[in-house]
Write an enzyme that holds these catalytic residues in place. Structure first.
Site, short mmCIF file in Angstrom:
data_model
loop_
_atom_site.label_atom_id
_atom_site.label_comp_id
_atom_site.label_asym_id
_atom_site.label_seq_id
_atom_site.Cartn_x
_atom_site.Cartn_y
_atom_site.Cartn_z
N HIS A 153 7.10 6.47 1.39
CA HIS A 153 6.61 5.16 0.99
C HIS A 153 5.09 5.18 0.85
O HIS A 153 4.40 6.04 1.41
CB HIS A 153 7.02 4.08 2.00
CG HIS A 153 6.20 4.05 3.24
ND1 HIS A 153 5.04 3.32 3.35
CD2 HIS A 153 6.35 4.69 4.43
CE1 HIS A 153 4.53 3.49 4.57
NE2 HIS A 153 5.30 4.33 5.24
N CYS A 154 4.61 4.22 0.08
CA CYS A 154 3.18 3.94 -0.01
C CYS A 154 3.04 2.43 0.16
O CYS A 154 3.90 1.82 0.80
CB CYS A 154 2.59 4.46 -1.33
SG CYS A 154 3.45 3.89 -2.81
N ASN A 155 2.03 1.83 -0.38
CA ASN A 155 1.87 0.40 -0.22
C ASN A 155 2.95 -0.36 -1.00
O ASN A 155 3.74 -1.08 -0.42
CB ASN A 155 0.47 -0.05 -0.65
CG ASN A 155 -0.60 0.55 0.23
OD1 ASN A 155 -0.86 1.75 0.15
ND2 ASN A 155 -1.22 -0.24 1.08
#
Length: 191
Positions: free
Chosen positions: A134-136
């Site tokens: 995941h990222c933002n």
């Protein structure tokens, strides 16, 4: 309702306030809503994003909202979390194995310099369970790492890997710089 009426009646007595914002290059500029929407290039969306995309068996992609939802992580049997965002705390370090790699979502960022440690973590996670990367927003950085992994491991084209991921995560869209790097990655891993 009386409070709202009082505010409305007294709105002309409110002081005018100037708000300044700091841009990515450090400049201080006055905040004007319409300008910031143009600067961003999109309209900010603050609603939760709990959509989990499937890159391949045992490799899922999502936003920070997914990474911070314990029940959702457990529902998907996630054992390992690869955090490639910036400034996102790992929410459940006592429950899952984490790797944090700070990638910027800019066209100039070179994801391949971080790829080997990400690949090793994904391999380990897939051998023991399920990995969430995941990222933002779960659209560019996390998608890029997942696509690079799938292209290399399954020897499929970038187009096919992205098409498959978009079936479960329609918002998947690496930035232009990442797309150029992924096309080069595809060529180097297919030859």
């Amino acid at each position: 309702m009386a409070f709202l009426q009082e505010l409305t009646a007294n709105k002309n007595k409110l002081r005018h306030v100037h708000t300044t914002c700091t841009t990515a290059d450090g400049k201080q500029v006055p905040y004007i809503r319409e300008r910031w929407l143009l600067t961003l290039g999109f309209c900010p969306d603050n609603s939760p994003d709990k959509v989990v995309g499937v890159a391949t068996t045992g490799l899922l992609v999502g936003s920070q909202d997914v990474a911070h939802d314990f029940d959702l992580l457990k529902h998907h049997d996630i054992t390992h979390v690869l955090n490639v965002g910036c400034g996102i705390p790992n929410a459940f370090e006592d429950k899952f194995k984490y790797l944090t790699v700070n990638l910027l979502d800019t066209p100039e960022e070179n994801f391949s310099s971080h790829y080997e440690k990400c690949k090793e973590f994904i391999d380990e996670g897939r051998s023991l369970g399920v990995v969430l990367v995941h990222c933002n927003a779960g659209c560019s950085r996390s998608v890029t790492i997942a696509l690079a992994y799938v292209i290399e491991k399954e020897k499929i084209s970038l187009e096919e890997a992205l098409r498959r991921l978009k079936e479960t995560r329609p918002s998947a869209k690496p930035n232009d710089g990442f797309m150029k790097q992924l096309k080069q990655w595809e060529q180097s891993t297919m030859s």
